[in-house]
Design a protein around this motif. Sequence first.
Motif, PDB file in Angstrom:
ATOM      1  N   ASP A   5      -9.216   2.710  -3.524  1.00 55.82           N
ATOM      2  CA  ASP A   5      -9.639   1.807  -2.450  1.00 55.82           C
ATOM      3  C   ASP A   5      -8.830   1.972  -1.156  1.00 55.82           C
ATOM      4  O   ASP A   5      -9.413   1.970  -0.074  1.00 55.82           O
ATOM      5  CB  ASP A   5      -9.617   0.361  -2.951  1.00 55.82           C
ATOM      6  CG  ASP A   5     -10.630   0.160  -4.069  1.00 55.82           C
ATOM      7  OD1 ASP A   5     -11.543   1.006  -4.217  1.00 55.82           O
ATOM      8  OD2 ASP A   5     -10.522  -0.824  -4.824  1.00 55.82           O
ATOM      9  N   ARG A  10      -7.015  -4.365  -3.639  1.00 55.29           N
ATOM     10  CA  ARG A  10      -6.883  -3.476  -2.484  1.00 55.29           C
ATOM     11  C   ARG A  10      -8.240  -3.134  -1.888  1.00 55.29           C
ATOM     12  O   ARG A  10      -8.319  -2.694  -0.755  1.00 55.29           O
ATOM     13  CB  ARG A  10      -6.118  -2.232  -2.886  1.00 55.29           C
ATOM     14  CG  ARG A  10      -4.653  -2.529  -3.157  1.00 55.29           C
ATOM     15  CD  ARG A  10      -3.976  -1.368  -3.865  1.00 55.29           C
ATOM     16  NE  ARG A  10      -2.533  -1.513  -3.912  1.00 55.29           N
ATOM     17  CZ  ARG A  10      -1.880  -2.217  -4.842  1.00 55.29           C
ATOM     18  NH1 ARG A  10      -2.567  -2.847  -5.772  1.00 55.29           N
ATOM     19  NH2 ARG A  10      -0.572  -2.307  -4.834  1.00 55.29           N
ATOM     20  N   LEU A  11      -9.287  -3.321  -2.657  1.00 54.18           N
ATOM     21  CA  LEU A  11     -10.627  -3.135  -2.093  1.00 54.18           C
ATOM     22  C   LEU A  11     -10.747  -4.032  -0.859  1.00 54.18           C
ATOM     23  O   LEU A  11     -11.188  -3.617   0.198  1.00 54.18           O
ATOM     24  CB  LEU A  11     -11.687  -3.519  -3.124  1.00 54.18           C
ATOM     25  CG  LEU A  11     -13.147  -3.496  -2.679  1.00 54.18           C
ATOM     26  CD1 LEU A  11     -14.012  -3.043  -3.831  1.00 54.18           C
ATOM     27  CD2 LEU A  11     -13.653  -4.821  -2.178  1.00 54.18           C
ATOM     28  N   ILE A  68       0.862  -1.191   0.000  1.00 51.48           N
ATOM     29  CA  ILE A  68       0.000   0.000   0.000  1.00 51.48           C
ATOM     30  C   ILE A  68       0.903   1.248   0.000  1.00 51.48           C
ATOM     31  O   ILE A  68       1.938   1.261   0.664  1.00 51.48           O
ATOM     32  CB  ILE A  68      -0.924  -0.004   1.243  1.00 51.48           C
ATOM     33  CG1 ILE A  68      -1.779  -1.291   1.296  1.00 51.48           C
ATOM     34  CG2 ILE A  68      -1.797   1.242   1.292  1.00 51.48           C
ATOM     35  CD1 ILE A  68      -2.747  -1.488   0.153  1.00 51.48           C
ATOM     36  N   SER A 115      -7.989  -5.861   0.508  1.00 56.43           N
ATOM     37  CA  SER A 115      -6.829  -6.023   1.379  1.00 56.43           C
ATOM     38  C   SER A 115      -6.387  -4.764   2.114  1.00 56.43           C
ATOM     39  O   SER A 115      -5.873  -4.872   3.228  1.00 56.43           O
ATOM     40  CB  SER A 115      -5.673  -6.607   0.586  1.00 56.43           C
ATOM     41  OG  SER A 115      -5.324  -5.748  -0.470  1.00 56.43           O
ATOM     42  N   ALA A 116      -6.542  -3.588   1.510  1.00 60.97           N
ATOM     43  CA  ALA A 116      -6.020  -2.390   2.173  1.00 60.97           C
ATOM     44  C   ALA A 116      -6.661  -2.237   3.547  1.00 60.97           C
ATOM     45  O   ALA A 116      -7.869  -2.041   3.645  1.00 60.97           O
ATOM     46  CB  ALA A 116      -6.285  -1.144   1.327  1.00 60.97           C
TER      47      ALA A 116
END
Lengths: 385, 449
Positions: free
Chosen positions: A103, B373-374, A74, B376-377
């Motif tokens: 996201d 990432r929807l 990230i 996992s973030a």
Amino acid sequence: MTLDLATYRDVIEDREFPTVREWRERTGGKVIGCFPVYAPVEVPYALGMLPIGLFGGGNRIEIANADSRFQSFICSIVKSTLELAFVGKLDLVDGLMFHSICDPARNLSSVMERNFPERPSIYVHLPQNMTSPHAAPYLASELRRVGAALAPIAGRTLTDEDLWRSIDAYESVRGLLRELYALRSETPERISTGELYTLARLVTLMDPADSSKVLADALAEARRREAKVKDRIRVVLVGSFCEQPPLELIESLEESGCYIVNDDFLQGWRWAQRGVRRGGDPYLALARSYLDDSVHLSTKHDLRQPRAQALLESVGHHRADAAIFLGAKFCEPGLFDYALYRKALDAAAIPHLFLEFEEKMWLYDRVRGEVETFVESMLFAEARV
Amino acid sequence: MTTATAQAGATTPAQIKYQGTIHELQKQLMTRYYDQLTAIAQGGPGRSAQLLIAGNPVEILRAFDMIPVFPEVNALQLAVRKTSLPLIQKAEELGYATDNCAYVKADIGMWQNGGVAPFGTVPKPDILVCNYVGCNVYLNWFEHLAELVGAPAVNIDIPFLRTAAGTPTDEDVTYVMAQLKELIQQLERITGTEFDEDKFNEIVARSARVGELWSKIKELTKRRPAPYDAYFDSVTMMAPLYCLRGTPEGLDFFERAYEEMSARAETGTGPLPQERFRIVIEGPPPWPFLRAFRDMFSRWGAVAVASTYSTVGGLWEFGFRHDPAKPLESVARHMLEANLCNRSMLQRYSQIERYVSEWDADALVIHSVKSCRLFSAGQGDMREHFVHDRELPTLLIESDLEDPRYFSAAQLRNRIDAFFEALEQRRVTAGVVAAEAVVAARAATQAPA
Ligand code: SF4
Ligand code: SF4
């Protein structure tokens, strides 16, 4: 420049947010932290609050807590903004605004809310259907909702007059920034990108009533400047619309032989291509302006114009020799755009360079080396013609 | 090492045959579905539309006899057949980054081959409908496809669930319905046919039935043992749920699935010889290694009783149904609130909490995939929450849903083994403590007053 750029530079790097503290003490007002990219700052400002740009921790903060919440893949700004909260640096912020940009940013809004329930997180939905006539009235209703959500923090309600006044205040700042950008494109020897960036960043940390004075002085002074034109290539820079590269990196790009004639740094604070149209409902006016008159934003998906077209036009308009993609590591929206840019730039035979950065980086030698090689190859090719 | 303990659990995954009648039927239906698409791609009659899984509004497309095509389903099929890597690499050569969602890259790679895939040929769609429901990558994906395949494209903008109430605002509903009406007009122009409301209502009524059946199927895993695995077997049922929802075959599939699963529940048959741990799984599966991944849990007798992934397209188990009395509004509400993708992380925490308590689970397994990432973030925060606030044994493991380069079998196996070993240890300790308590209680009652 008599402008105190060294001081400004310290201000924008300082995560104690000195200008914000000073404003708070002076006015007793509330502060709203706005995550990038575009934030409807007019709404909190109209409520007497100071909206400030939250651009993570830069390269001054050690991540000790946030990486247990967000994984290694990230982007830095998400983690370092959370870290700022963990180490108490956001204590002067009374509320947060996040927007539907990607996201990780959206999930950060939830994580902030869970870990710091005392500080409300307001999540703003920015429409992505630019072809529907319903998008503008919808965005207007969303801006009203944001106003209603912020009102209890401000302890007052919002009138249309307040909002118009606020729109005027930010218009003045954005207008000055547009002029500074135009000046740089026209005569890049008069104002460096390092300087321009510092000024634009300052805007994100000050009351627009104060920052507009700084900008006006800077503009007047830059216009008077006599400077020698250097043998540099003119480049349009894209990809740094959210997480910001270290100032030193921006400067080393210039020192490596580039005049940056357009960029997307801090874009959400300089989004308007022209003034908001007066009259009628201020929410609707602002909404229409964002939907129809904003510069090209990576986080706004406008099927009316192919994305890469905007970049090609920018290259043409600013008489640039090349484009540099300077993207934040792990920034998915930016990385997706790169694939489109690359194809279009190749087709138009515009030289381009791909670079990645992280806000926390300290060493710029490799990037500098790549840019120098790129610039040399271009100057060499030019000399041969 | 934990192998001995695992084997003491009497499960040898190599011998387990996971597939039942439903799996066979699903294969037949999906083969037929892809045959239809191939026929269109080869110039046959018929129309297709591409849209995305999250809160998919297939009912509207079906009303125009358009076959809904989901690029995610194509991408996962490529991965299951172990053909995704060269396509991902092809996209990377074109400028896509290692950090871009690999579903998109595999799809872009597939289009470089003219849509030809091992399971059929994907036709150039008559329209690209980007139902922007939560996932921001969707917007990029369809923007790229619009350029690549040159089909007309539209974004259907679905406001995220973002208010304290956790429900859409009235403005959200009105706005989405207005856009759906615009979509209908656009489809009328593209197909040259008028929107048939009666037909649409019938389709919505079938979707309502499917939702009901799917929800009842999900209820069944509350039983002990769970009659099927709510992660690994649910994914089998998800393709018909999206590709065929609203059609008679789709409804028939779910009727038969419910029949088969209830019969298993009645006879106390589970997917494994013995159900030893009941788990909730969060996150998408590693498609290229689905079987290997499943075996890692089976050897411990771990069965998923619920999964968040099975709710990406729609969340029915908490009561949502399409409504033939309000067909368009119910399609809008499905997109807005009745699917995982458009709900916040904190709503996902609550969803998992409900699973843990109502489905009586022992642990949570978070499969964190790099591509998505929807999902996992922020999953690290999720782990913190469940471990510290809820004292729920929670395991976080990482790989990918599409890119085989991120799957490290040995590492995953070690982590999974260590986790279940610890769980087992806890159980033994809890058993000893409970036995001691019984002894102590007996001793107390026998003690002279
Ligand atoms: S840098 Fe990119 S990925 Fe990270 S928050 Fe900003 S837009 Fe999202
Ligand atoms: S990011 Fe996740 S939800 Fe979005 S397209 Fe990729 S896999 Fe699907």
